[in-house]
Design an enzyme around this catalytic site. Structure first.
Site, mmCIF file in Angstrom:
data_model
loop_
_atom_site.group_PDB
_atom_site.id
_atom_site.type_symbol
_atom_site.label_atom_id
_atom_site.label_comp_id
_atom_site.label_asym_id
_atom_site.label_seq_id
_atom_site.Cartn_x
_atom_site.Cartn_y
_atom_site.Cartn_z
ATOM 1 N N GLU A 217 12.337 8.451 4.721
ATOM 2 C CA GLU A 217 13.731 8.722 5.103
ATOM 3 C C GLU A 217 14.509 9.413 3.991
ATOM 4 O OE1 GLU A 217 15.299 5.010 6.544
ATOM 5 O OE2 GLU A 217 14.161 5.180 8.404
ATOM 6 N N LYS A 349 18.846 2.701 18.800
ATOM 7 C CA LYS A 349 17.780 3.698 18.633
ATOM 8 C C LYS A 349 17.323 4.107 20.025
ATOM 9 C CE LYS A 349 16.048 2.184 14.142
ATOM 10 N NZ LYS A 349 15.031 1.402 13.425
HETATM 11 P P1 PGA Z 1 11.669 2.867 11.793
HETATM 12 O O1 PGA Z 1 12.809 2.170 10.934
HETATM 13 O O2 PGA Z 1 10.551 3.200 10.856
HETATM 14 O O3 PGA Z 1 11.239 1.805 12.773
HETATM 15 O O4 PGA Z 1 12.240 4.065 12.434
HETATM 16 C C1 PGA Z 1 13.919 2.931 10.648
HETATM 17 C C2 PGA Z 1 15.113 2.145 10.226
HETATM 18 O O5 PGA Z 1 15.225 0.936 10.432
HETATM 19 O O6 PGA Z 1 15.974 2.828 9.677
HETATM 20 ZN ZN ZN Z 2 15.969 -1.102 10.525
#
Ligand code: PGA
Ligand code: ZN
Length: 426
Positions: A217, A349
């Site tokens: 990220e 999400k």
């Molecule tokens: P993820 O986690 O890898 O499941 O997308 C992302 C997050 O919690 O920001």
């Molecule tokens: Zn998360």
């Protein structure tokens, strides 16, 4: 809003593209009779629990280790395109209902949540384009049917500065160490702050020789002795900047605690013995007392309901207790969280649930129950900026798009800058 052109769907074309983690994903373009079109692509997370709707993957080990999405592409180009051809793109609930019925399973395992969401988003983009209206305005008009909401501000960004857990090659247990600008800052001020503190963190890591490569990220992935060392480094970065900790900016954590919950309890590198739920809550309270953590995401495991209710009761006054893996953007899980007072904020999400209409439904329910909403990216992303418009449209309290670095993350923050200019520059 301008008078719409003909929004009747003419056809849908999908492609297999690659996301930020070298994994195939879907992109689809919806073409309307009037010639207007809309394109969208979907993300993929690392946490895919049993409460998530299912992605459709080819499982053909000869291509992309089985992660290909050719079957989903074919489904969109034939089955879904046939079912939606002739339907109005500006009737989102009809579009989503048609796809949900076509799938016919509780977790979208037949057609795949990735398949449905790509089309659901692309239909909305095409309809907004046909109306010559910005996507956030179009989405806001739609969301208002679920919950009356006026666009007044840009959601506050939660910036990821250090990555751990499954998102980083370093040795930290917690998934994200974040900074959160004060909510009275404008978006450009917040963005600048995020970038300057991110860069300050890099300098500190370089000075300590702790590793400055970045994770999924965009946050740095250092090797450190303890998780609290990472908090200290981000705090040091804030203190070395022109911003004041506790006034201009605050700290947040996404623990993604399901990943370090063992049969013995919560096991992190800060202590040799695992913590019981009660002890781990005390550990978090101690951290809060020292660092005034404003935001705690997934502080406990996704089935530790008793612990979630306890931590919300004990810490909610001064810290947001945010549920990501606990609820998985699932309405039934949200209803339980509301009944059991298990959290004070929810991560939204869209790919955990599969269609835009269901996303609106979950957000409206959360907001009507006074939960803060965070519109969130996934760790495997594309350059799609739909989430930025969605965050503004539903007036989410926060958005979480990762570090202020890497193309797929800044595409979304940069889109917020553009919206901010459109809304607030006279
Ligand atoms: P993820 O986690 O890898 O499941 O997308 C992302 C997050 O919690 O920001
Ligand atoms: Zn998360």
């Amino acid at each position: 809003m301008a008078q719409p052109a003909d929004t009747t769907i003419y056809g849908i074309y999908a492609r297999e593209i690659i996301n930020s983690r070298a994994t195939p994903t879907l992109e689809a373009t919806v073409i309307l009779q009037s010639g207007y079109r809309g394109t969208a692509s979907v993300s993929t997370g690392m946490a895919i629990g049993k409460f998530d709707c299912q992605e459709l993957r080819d499982d053909d080990q000869n291509r992309f280790d089985g992660f290909g999405v050719k079957n989903a592409v074919n489904l969109i180009n034939a089955t879904i395109s046939n079912a939606l051809r002739g339907k109005p793109a500006d009737d989102q609930s009809l579009i989503d209902k048609t796809m949900i019925e076509l799938d016919g399973t509780p977790n979208k395992s037949k057609l795949g949540a990735n398949t449905l969401l790509t089309v659901s988003h692309a239909v909305a983009v095409a309809a907004a384009n046909a109306r010559l209206t910005p996507l956030y305005t179009y989405l806001n008009a739609m969301y208002t049917q679920y919950h009356q909401t006026e666009v007044k501000r840009i959601p506050t960004p939660i910036f990821n500065i250090v990555n751990g857990g499954k998102h980083g090659a370093g040795n930290l247990n917690f998934q994200e160490f974040q900074i959160i600008p004060a909510s009275n800052k404008t978006f450009p001020e917040s963005y600048q702050m995020g970038v300057e503190i991110y860069r300050a963190t890099q300098k500190i890591l370089a000075f300590r020789n702790a590793g400055q490569s970045v994770g999924d990220e965009g946050g740095f992935t250092p090797n450190l002795f303890t998780n609290t060392d990472a908090i200290e480094i981000v705090l040091e970065a804030i203190k070395s900047s022109t911003y004041q900790f506790g006034i201009d900016t605050f700290l947040g954590l996404d623990l993604a605690a399901t990943l370090f919950k063992t049969d013995q309890g919560y096991l992190i590198k800060d202590r040799a013995a695992a913590y019981t739920t009660k002890d781990f809550i005390q550990y978090l309270k101690d951290i809060h007392a020292k660092y005034r953590i404003l935001y705690l995401e997934d502080p406990l495991e996704e089935n530790d309901w008793f612990g979630w209710t306890a931590i919300t009761k004990e810490m909610d006054k001064d810290t947001l207790i945010a549920a990501d893996d606990l609820i998985a953007t699932n309405k039934t899980r949200l209803e339980r969280a509301i009944r059991e007072k298990a959290c004070s904020a929810i991560l939204i999400k869209p790919n955990r649930i599969g269609t835009l209409s269901e996303v609106f439904d979950v957000i409206a329910l959360a907001k009507k129950n006074d939960m803060k909403c965070i519109i969130s990216h996934r760790s495997g992303e594309t350059n799609d900026t739909f989430l930025a418009d969605l965050g503004v449209a539903v007036q989410a309290d926060y958005v979480k798009f990762g570090a202020p670095a890497r193309g797929e993350r800044v595409a979304k923050y940069n889109r917020l800058l553009e919206i901010s200019t459109q809304l607030f520059t006279k």
